[in-house]
Design a protein around this motif. Structure first.
Motif, PDB file in Angstrom:
ATOM      1  N   ASP A   4       0.879  -1.166   0.000  1.00  0.00           N
ATOM      2  CA  ASP A   4       0.000   0.000   0.000  1.00  0.00           C
ATOM      3  C   ASP A   4       0.919   1.218   0.000  1.00  0.00           C
ATOM      4  O   ASP A   4       1.328   1.706   1.039  1.00  0.00           O
ATOM      5  N   ASN A  64     -10.073   4.994  -1.106  1.00  0.00           N
ATOM      6  CA  ASN A  64      -9.366   3.761  -0.814  1.00  0.00           C
ATOM      7  C   ASN A  64      -9.246   2.896  -2.064  1.00  0.00           C
ATOM      8  O   ASN A  64      -9.236   1.677  -1.983  1.00  0.00           O
ATOM      9  N   ASP A  67      -6.346   0.511  -1.846  1.00  0.00           N
ATOM     10  CA  ASP A  67      -6.605  -0.609  -0.936  1.00  0.00           C
ATOM     11  C   ASP A  67      -7.448  -1.682  -1.620  1.00  0.00           C
ATOM     12  O   ASP A  67      -7.156  -2.875  -1.531  1.00  0.00           O
ATOM     13  N   SER A  90       1.750  -2.517   4.742  1.00  0.00           N
ATOM     14  CA  SER A  90       0.813  -1.453   5.073  1.00  0.00           C
ATOM     15  C   SER A  90       0.701  -1.345   6.581  1.00  0.00           C
ATOM     16  O   SER A  90       0.955  -2.316   7.300  1.00  0.00           O
ATOM     17  N   ASP A  92      -2.255  -0.081   7.564  1.00  0.00           N
ATOM     18  CA  ASP A  92      -3.698   0.105   7.535  1.00  0.00           C
ATOM     19  C   ASP A  92      -4.401  -1.157   8.033  1.00  0.00           C
ATOM     20  O   ASP A  92      -4.358  -2.203   7.379  1.00  0.00           O
ATOM     21  N   ASP A  94      -7.279  -2.013   7.869  1.00  0.00           N
ATOM     22  CA  ASP A  94      -8.321  -2.514   6.973  1.00  0.00           C
ATOM     23  C   ASP A  94      -7.886  -3.790   6.254  1.00  0.00           C
ATOM     24  O   ASP A  94      -8.721  -4.510   5.718  1.00  0.00           O
ATOM     25  N   PHE A  95      -6.596  -4.086   6.257  1.00  0.00           N
ATOM     26  CA  PHE A  95      -6.094  -5.300   5.613  1.00  0.00           C
ATOM     27  C   PHE A  95      -6.116  -6.518   6.546  1.00  0.00           C
ATOM     28  O   PHE A  95      -5.687  -7.600   6.158  1.00  0.00           O
TER      29      PHE A  95
END
Length: 151
Positions: A4, A64, A67, A90, A92, A94-95
């Motif tokens: 990312d 995003n 992403d 990343s 993040d 969200d992963f």
């Protein structure tokens, strides 16, 4: 290795390549982000990554697109097969579901990112998460060897 690039700096990618290099060859090296043809895309190419330019669709929410593109490619690669594991770069969280899904498929999921920005749950979703990668000893990291066949 899927990165990312909107979330991870080029220096950290270089340190990860150096650290993970002893663990095997990267068949796929991609970096996703609002890269265009700027300096970051050039630096990622020098490290042997393919920059995937993702145009932010909605400026008000931060977007995003990168992403989502990374996750789609990861799932495509997972179902294609021929890999021993995945490396996700990343910070993040969200992963987190992606790391869990890779592990559910019986593959190793390695992650790297900024330890200050990562949640505990995100780090725990990986087989191993590398939060404190050593500094790169040299200015460049060797690009991938020529055309490795998928295993």
């Amino acid at each position: 290795m899927l990165v990312d690039a909107d979330n991870i700096g080029v220096d950290l990618v270089g340190r990860a390549l150096q650290s993970f290099g002893a663990k095997g060859d990267f068949i796929v090296r991609r970096a996703y982000g609002a890269l265009g043809e700027g300096a970051k895309a050039t630096e990622l190419q020098k490290l042997g990554l393919t920059p995937i330019h993702c145009v932010p669709v909605c400026k008000s929410s931060g977007g995003n697109a990168a992403d989502i593109a990374l996750v789609i490619d990861a799932l495509d690669l997972l179902h294609r097969g021929g890999f021993d594991g995945f490396v996700i770069g990343s910070s993040d969280s969200d992963f987190t579901p992606l790391a869990r899904r890779i592990r559910e498929a019986g593959l190793a999921a390695y992650g790297f990112g900024d330890p200050v920005k990562c949640t505990k749950a995100y780090r725990a979703a990986f087989t191993k998460f590398y939060a404190n990668l050593p500094s790169v000893r040299s200015a460049t990291v060797a690009p991938p060897a020529t055309a490795s066949p998928a295993r």
